[in-house]
Design an enzyme around this catalytic site. Structure first.
Site, PDB file in Angstrom:
ATOM      1  N   LYS A   1      39.279  40.164  43.010  1.00  0.00           N
ATOM      2  CA  LYS A   1      40.329  41.035  42.459  1.00  0.00           C
ATOM      3  C   LYS A   1      40.869  40.402  41.189  1.00  0.00           C
ATOM      4  O   LYS A   1      41.386  39.285  41.205  1.00  0.00           O
ATOM      5  CB  LYS A   1      41.445  41.193  43.484  1.00  0.00           C
TER       6      LYS A   1
ATOM      7  N   LYS B   1      37.437  44.659  42.692  1.00  0.00           N
ATOM      8  CA  LYS B   1      38.496  45.508  42.147  1.00  0.00           C
ATOM      9  C   LYS B   1      38.995  44.958  40.832  1.00  0.00           C
ATOM     10  O   LYS B   1      39.201  43.757  40.752  1.00  0.00           O
ATOM     11  CB  LYS B   1      39.628  45.542  43.171  1.00  0.00           C
TER      12      LYS B   1
HETATM   13  C1  PBG Z   1      48.780  45.117  46.192  1.00  0.00           C
HETATM   14  C2  PBG Z   1      47.793  46.047  45.571  1.00  0.00           C
HETATM   15  C3  PBG Z   1      47.697  46.496  44.238  1.00  0.00           C
HETATM   16  C4  PBG Z   1      46.689  47.465  44.217  1.00  0.00           C
HETATM   17  C5  PBG Z   1      46.177  47.558  45.508  1.00  0.00           C
HETATM   18  N1  PBG Z   1      46.866  46.650  46.324  1.00  0.00           N
HETATM   19  C6  PBG Z   1      48.495  46.188  43.046  1.00  0.00           C
HETATM   20  C7  PBG Z   1      48.554  44.829  42.472  1.00  0.00           C
HETATM   21  O1  PBG Z   1      47.783  43.933  42.823  1.00  0.00           O
HETATM   22  O2  PBG Z   1      49.446  44.638  41.642  1.00  0.00           O
HETATM   23  C8  PBG Z   1      46.276  48.272  43.014  1.00  0.00           C
HETATM   24  C9  PBG Z   1      45.643  49.580  43.329  1.00  0.00           C
HETATM   25  C10 PBG Z   1      45.578  50.529  42.188  1.00  0.00           C
HETATM   26  O3  PBG Z   1      45.910  50.203  41.035  1.00  0.00           O
HETATM   27  O4  PBG Z   1      45.173  51.666  42.443  1.00  0.00           O
HETATM   28  N2  PBG Z   1      48.712  43.813  45.785  1.00  0.00           N
END
Ligand code: PBG
Length: 321
Positions: free
Chosen positions: A192, A246
Site C-alpha cells: 500500500k 493499492k
Molecule cells: C484506511 C484506508 C484508506 C483507504 C482504504 N483504507 C485510506 C488511507 O490509507 O488513508 C483508501 C481507499 C480509497 O481511497 O478508496 N487506512
C-alpha cells in the site's frame, strides 16, 4: 496458515476462484451512526455514506443482482474518537451491528470484509498510536488485534488490514487461532503506497491526519519492485489469506510483479481518486462502460484475482462484465 479459509463458503469460492470478472468484484461501503442516513460523497457520485438501516437495503438489492462481496468502513462521530480508537472495537458500533445482521440474514451467501485501521477512530487521524510525533508500531498492532478480533466475533469473513504496521498479520493470525476463529480470513493491504489518490475516501471517512502524513508506514511512491515483493511475501508467510496491492491504476506493473511472486490470491484496490478521475469527466453510460471495462481488464491482465472497486454495482447491474 489455514488453506481452507478461502474455500470455506460458496461466496468466498466464487469471489476468489470463479475466473469471471463479475464474481471477483468487491463493493466498498461507508457506514455512519444514526438512522435513515444516505449522504452523497463529494467527488464520488453514486457512493453514499449510509446508516445501518439504509446499508441493509442497499445490500439487499446488491445481493439480488449477484453482488455478494462487500467491504465495510466505519465512519466515526467525532465524539467517539480518542487517541487509541477505542470505539473501533465496540461491539455495538454500526459496523459490528451491520456485520451481525448481514451474516444472520445471508450466512454463507455473502462475503463481508471489514477494514482494520485506527485512522477512522483516532482524534488525530493517524493510523496508529502516536508517541511524540511518531507512530508506535507494536502498541498499534496491539490495538489493531483487539479491533480485528471484535470484527471476527461479529462474523466478518475477512479482516482487511489496511494499516501497514509491521507484524500485524502474524499477531492477528495468532490471536484468531487463540480465540478459535479458524475460518476468519485476513486480507492484507500488503503493498500500500502513500498515495495521493486516497483524497475522496479521506473526506468520506473523515480520516485525514490532523498533522503530518502517512509516509512513515505506507510505501514510498518511488519505491521499486523488490520492496513490494518483500512486503507481499512477508504477509504471506505471516498467514495472510489474500494479498492486496493499492492503489490500482498507477501500480499495474507492481501488481504483475507481486502476482508472480506470491502463491496466495491477489486483490487490487481501484481507489477513490481513481474512481473520481473517471466520474469527473461526466461520462455517458456508454463511455462509463468502455472506461470501466478497460480498467477491469487491465487489472485482470496484470494478475488480479479480486478487484475492490466503487464501480462494482454499476458494472454488475448493467452486465458490463
Ligand atoms: C484506511 C484506508 C484508506 C483507504 C482504504 N483504507 C485510506 C488511507 O490509507 O488513508 C483508501 C481507499 C480509497 O481511497 O478508496 N487506512
Amino acid at each position: 496458515m489455514r488453506a481452507r479459509i478461502n474455500r470455506w463458503t460458496s461466496a468466498r469460492r466464487n469471489l476468489i476462484f470463479s475466473n469471471k470478472i463479475r464474481a471477483s468484484l468487491i463493493q466498498p461501503h461507508f457506514l455512519v451512526a444514526g438512522e435513515n442516513i444516505d449522504q452523497p460523497i463529494a467527488g464520488m457520485p453514486g457512493i453514499n455514506r449510509q446508516s445501518v438501516d439504509i446499508l441493509e437495503k442497499t445490500i439487499d438489492s446488491d445481493m439480488k443482482i449477484g453482488l455478494s462481496s462487500h467491504m465495510l468502513f466505519l465512519v466515526m462521530d467525532e465524539a467517539n474518537k480518542d487517541s487509541t480508537a477505542s470505539y473501533a472495537s465496540n461491539p455495538s458500533s454500526p459496523l459490528h451491528k451491520a456485520v451481525r445482521s448481514l451474516k444472520d440474514k445471508y450466512g454463507d451467501e455473502i462475503t463481508i470484509m471489514t477494514d482494520l485501521c485506527l485512522c477512522t477512530g483516532t482524534d488525530h487521524g493517524h493510523c496508529g498510536i502516536v508517541k511524540g510525533n511518531r507512530i508506535d508500531n507494536d502498541e498499534t498492532v496491539h490495538e489493531l488485534v483487539k479491533i480485528g478480533i471484535s470484527h471476527a466475533k461479529a462474523g466478518a469473513d475477512y479482516i482487511s488490514a489496511s494499516d501497514m504496521m509491521d507484524g500485524r498479520v502474524e499477531q492477528l493470525r495468532k490471536e484468531l487461532e487463540k480465540e478459535k476463529h479458524h475460518s476468519t480470513g485476513i486480507m492484507s493491504y500488503s503493498v500500500k503506497y502513500a498515495s495521493s489518490f486516497y483524497g475522496p475516501f479521506r473526506e468520506a471517512a473523515e480520516s485525514s491526519p490532523k498533522f503530518g502524513d502517512r509516509r512513515s508506514h505506507q510505501m514510498d511512491v518511488r519505491s521499486g519492485y523488490s520492496e513490494a515483493i518483500m512486503e507481499a511475501q512477508t504477509d504471506e508467510s505471516e498467514g495472510a489469506d489474500i494479498i492486496m496491492v493499492k492503489p490500482g491504476l498507477p501500480y499495474l506493473d507492481v501488481l504483475r510483479e507481486v502476482a508472480d511472486a506470491v502463491v496466495r490470491p491477489v486483490a487490487v484496490y481501484n481507489v477513490s481518486g481513481e474512481y473520481s478521475m473517471v466520474m469527473a469527466s461526466n461520462p455517458t453510460v456508454d463511455q462509463r462502460r468502455a472506461m470501466v471495462c478497460e480498467i477491469l481488464y487491465a487489472f485482470k491482465r496484470a494478475g488480479a484475482d479480486i478487484i475492490v472497486t466503487y464501480h462494482a454495482r454499476e458494472a454488475i447491474t448493467e452486465n458490463w462484465v
